[in-house]
Scaffold this active site. Sequence first.
Site, PDB file in Angstrom:
ATOM      1  N   ALA A 179       0.875  -1.169   0.000  1.00 49.29           N
ATOM      2  CA  ALA A 179       0.000   0.000   0.000  1.00 49.29           C
ATOM      3  C   ALA A 179       0.914   1.221   0.000  1.00 49.29           C
ATOM      4  O   ALA A 179       2.083   1.134   0.393  1.00 49.29           O
ATOM      5  CB  ALA A 179      -0.883  -0.028   1.236  1.00 49.29           C
ATOM      6  N   GLU A 228       5.204  -5.044   6.936  1.00 47.52           N
ATOM      7  CA  GLU A 228       4.515  -3.974   7.671  1.00 47.52           C
ATOM      8  C   GLU A 228       5.112  -3.723   9.048  1.00 47.52           C
ATOM      9  O   GLU A 228       5.187  -2.601   9.516  1.00 47.52           O
ATOM     10  CB  GLU A 228       3.021  -4.310   7.806  1.00 47.52           C
ATOM     11  CG  GLU A 228       2.219  -4.172   6.526  1.00 47.52           C
ATOM     12  CD  GLU A 228       2.175  -5.431   5.677  1.00 47.52           C
ATOM     13  OE1 GLU A 228       3.027  -6.340   5.864  1.00 47.52           O
ATOM     14  OE2 GLU A 228       1.300  -5.501   4.794  1.00 47.52           O
ATOM     15  N   GLU A 285      -0.615  -9.244  -0.478  1.00 47.10           N
ATOM     16  CA  GLU A 285      -2.020  -9.505  -0.146  1.00 47.10           C
ATOM     17  C   GLU A 285      -2.895  -9.490  -1.408  1.00 47.10           C
ATOM     18  O   GLU A 285      -3.801 -10.313  -1.550  1.00 47.10           O
ATOM     19  CB  GLU A 285      -2.504  -8.461   0.872  1.00 47.10           C
ATOM     20  CG  GLU A 285      -1.817  -8.624   2.222  1.00 47.10           C
ATOM     21  CD  GLU A 285      -2.072  -7.472   3.173  1.00 47.10           C
ATOM     22  OE1 GLU A 285      -1.757  -6.314   2.824  1.00 47.10           O
ATOM     23  OE2 GLU A 285      -2.609  -7.716   4.276  1.00 47.10           O
ATOM     24  N   GLY A 311       0.695  -4.956   0.967  1.00 51.96           N
ATOM     25  CA  GLY A 311      -0.548  -5.006   0.185  1.00 51.96           C
ATOM     26  C   GLY A 311      -0.355  -5.675  -1.171  1.00 51.96           C
ATOM     27  O   GLY A 311      -1.296  -6.227  -1.734  1.00 51.96           O
TER      28      GLY A 311
HETATM   29  C1  HXC Z   1       5.063   4.373  -1.417  1.00 50.79           C
HETATM   30  C2  HXC Z   1       6.927   3.398  -2.298  1.00 50.79           C
HETATM   31  C3  HXC Z   1       6.582   2.161  -1.710  1.00 50.79           C
HETATM   32  C4  HXC Z   1       5.368   2.080  -0.956  1.00 50.79           C
HETATM   33  C5  HXC Z   1       8.437   1.905  -2.774  1.00 50.79           C
HETATM   34  N1  HXC Z   1       8.077   3.196  -2.933  1.00 50.79           N
HETATM   35  N2  HXC Z   1       7.542   1.259  -2.020  1.00 50.79           N
HETATM   36  N3  HXC Z   1       6.162   4.485  -2.147  1.00 50.79           N
HETATM   37  N4  HXC Z   1       4.653   3.222  -0.838  1.00 50.79           N
HETATM   38  N5  HXC Z   1       4.952   0.951  -0.416  1.00 50.79           N
HETATM   39  C6  HXC Z   1       8.788   4.244  -3.693  1.00 50.79           C
HETATM   40  C7  HXC Z   1      10.027   4.750  -2.964  1.00 50.79           C
HETATM   41  O1  HXC Z   1       9.684   5.722  -1.997  1.00 50.79           O
HETATM   42  C8  HXC Z   1      10.831   5.334  -4.103  1.00 50.79           C
HETATM   43  O2  HXC Z   1      10.327   6.577  -4.498  1.00 50.79           O
HETATM   44  C9  HXC Z   1      10.516   4.358  -5.244  1.00 50.79           C
HETATM   45  O3  HXC Z   1       9.291   3.702  -4.898  1.00 50.79           O
HETATM   46  C10 HXC Z   1      11.595   3.301  -5.417  1.00 50.79           C
HETATM   47  O4  HXC Z   1      11.785   2.656  -4.176  1.00 50.79           O
HETATM   48  P1  HXC Z   1      13.228   2.448  -3.506  1.00 50.79           P
HETATM   49  O5  HXC Z   1      13.006   2.215  -2.070  1.00 50.79           O
HETATM   50  O6  HXC Z   1      14.145   3.578  -3.870  1.00 50.79           O
HETATM   51  O7  HXC Z   1      13.723   1.128  -4.253  1.00 50.79           O
HETATM   52  P2  HXC Z   1      14.719   0.007  -3.686  1.00 50.79           P
HETATM   53  O8  HXC Z   1      15.886   0.625  -2.974  1.00 50.79           O
HETATM   54  O9  HXC Z   1      14.995  -0.875  -4.858  1.00 50.79           O
HETATM   55  O10 HXC Z   1      13.900  -0.803  -2.588  1.00 50.79           O
HETATM   56  C11 HXC Z   1      12.754  -1.564  -2.981  1.00 50.79           C
HETATM   57  C12 HXC Z   1      11.928  -1.950  -1.728  1.00 50.79           C
HETATM   58  C13 HXC Z   1      11.622  -0.681  -0.901  1.00 50.79           C
HETATM   59  C14 HXC Z   1      12.748  -2.950  -0.868  1.00 50.79           C
HETATM   60  C15 HXC Z   1      10.665  -2.650  -2.223  1.00 50.79           C
HETATM   61  O11 HXC Z   1      11.062   0.291  -1.795  1.00 50.79           O
HETATM   62  C16 HXC Z   1      10.631  -0.901   0.215  1.00 50.79           C
HETATM   63  O12 HXC Z   1      11.016  -1.416   1.270  1.00 50.79           O
HETATM   64  N6  HXC Z   1       9.380  -0.459   0.018  1.00 50.79           N
HETATM   65  C17 HXC Z   1       8.352  -0.504   1.056  1.00 50.79           C
HETATM   66  C18 HXC Z   1       7.840  -1.909   1.240  1.00 50.79           C
HETATM   67  C19 HXC Z   1       6.789  -1.975   2.358  1.00 50.79           C
HETATM   68  O13 HXC Z   1       7.105  -1.658   3.538  1.00 50.79           O
HETATM   69  N7  HXC Z   1       5.541  -2.353   2.004  1.00 50.79           N
HETATM   70  C20 HXC Z   1       4.459  -2.450   2.972  1.00 50.79           C
HETATM   71  C21 HXC Z   1       3.642  -1.207   2.943  1.00 50.79           C
HETATM   72  S1  HXC Z   1       2.344  -1.197   4.108  1.00 50.79           S
HETATM   73  P3  HXC Z   1      11.093   7.976  -4.162  1.00 50.79           P
HETATM   74  O14 HXC Z   1      10.325   8.988  -4.958  1.00 50.79           O
HETATM   75  O15 HXC Z   1      10.952   8.148  -2.705  1.00 50.79           O
HETATM   76  O16 HXC Z   1      12.512   7.775  -4.621  1.00 50.79           O
HETATM   77  C22 HXC Z   1       1.123  -2.143   3.455  1.00 50.79           C
HETATM   78  C23 HXC Z   1      -0.109  -2.331   4.333  1.00 50.79           C
HETATM   79  C24 HXC Z   1      -1.267  -2.956   3.605  1.00 50.79           C
HETATM   80  O17 HXC Z   1       1.190  -2.624   2.385  1.00 50.79           O
HETATM   81  C25 HXC Z   1      -2.564  -2.647   4.265  1.00 50.79           C
HETATM   82  C26 HXC Z   1      -3.406  -1.669   3.472  1.00 50.79           C
HETATM   83  C27 HXC Z   1      -4.760  -1.320   4.036  1.00 50.79           C
END
Ligand code: HXC
Length: 257
Positions: free
Chosen positions: A64, A131, A111, A108
């Site tokens: 998400a 998360e 999911e 997400g």
């Molecule tokens: C918003 C995101 C994002 C996310 C990546 N980006 N994941 N933006 N939400 N979930 C954005 C980054 O900010 C960045 O933009 C660009 O995408 C590239 O990501 P990087 O981090 O620079 O890439 P990399 O170093 O290759 O790392 C990849 C990654 C990392 C390991 C996947 O991006 C990451 O850890 N992402 C978050 C994963 C996460 O925690 N997901 C769970 C979310 S909570 P900018 O512009 O900043 O450079 C969830 C809850 C669900 O899903 C429930 C919903 C109701």
Amino acid sequence: MFETIETRNEGNVTLITLSRPDALNALNAQLMGELTQAVKQAEEDTAIGAIVITGSEKAFAAGADIKEMADLEFSQVFNEDKVSAAMDEITRCRKPIIAAVAGYALGGGCELAMMCDFIIAADTAKFGQPEITIGVIPGIGGTQRLTRFIGKSKAMEMCLTGRMMGAEEAERAGLVSRIVPAAELVSNALEVAQRIAEFSRPVVMMAKECVNRAYETTLTEGVLFERRVFNSVFALEDQKEGMTAFVEKRKAAFKNR
Ligand code: HXC
């Protein structure tokens, strides 16, 4: 007309590609709204027999959208609940949906993949529920569906540590149905979807309903449900056609009746 996804029909299959390349396909409200709409359109299109949802080479979806959620208050999350409501629509679709996953399927994204009927993974796929690392828990089914897919021990470990699982581990654990080379992911998923789309539409939907019933009921009730559905397929012309074609040693030509 869509800005965060692309859709195209290939034969009797709708291919939906998540497309927010700058955010690794993070699921924001707009993307979820568009995805829901695209799934509904495919469901209503009588020419379409199956749906494939995919992302990019680098990410199916990295979760998400954290930037969209960061400042939300409890009352907004509780009252609006946009992402979850949109996601529920996907699980209500009666036509088969295949998730074709390459790269990250996190939070997400994992999911969403699990809401589909099955997952075909590229050898580059990485699944996880990270998360916990950002101070929250899975919110659209992760703790429930992952546990049903891979069992308590592995699901608990994934949710408590946030570690990622590669494609091979995911296949061994039963999360994905098969692994294919990344370059062949979409063509392979489309081929599988096309095969499904050529079978009798009502029978495909009945089979999907029965498998899903296994998650919602007791074994005795589930087996009875299956038996009644099995009995009812004998009311379809497609049952006659399928069995007659086998006896006559020819390919069945299903009419979806
Ligand atoms: C918003 C995101 C994002 C996310 C990546 N980006 N994941 N933006 N939400 N979930 C954005 C980054 O900010 C960045 O933009 C660009 O995408 C590239 O990501 P990087 O981090 O620079 O890439 P990399 O170093 O290759 O790392 C990849 C990654 C990392 C390991 C996947 O991006 C990451 O850890 N992402 C978050 C994963 C996460 O925690 N997901 C769970 C979310 S909570 P900018 O512009 O900043 O450079 C969830 C809850 C669900 O899903 C429930 C919903 C109701």
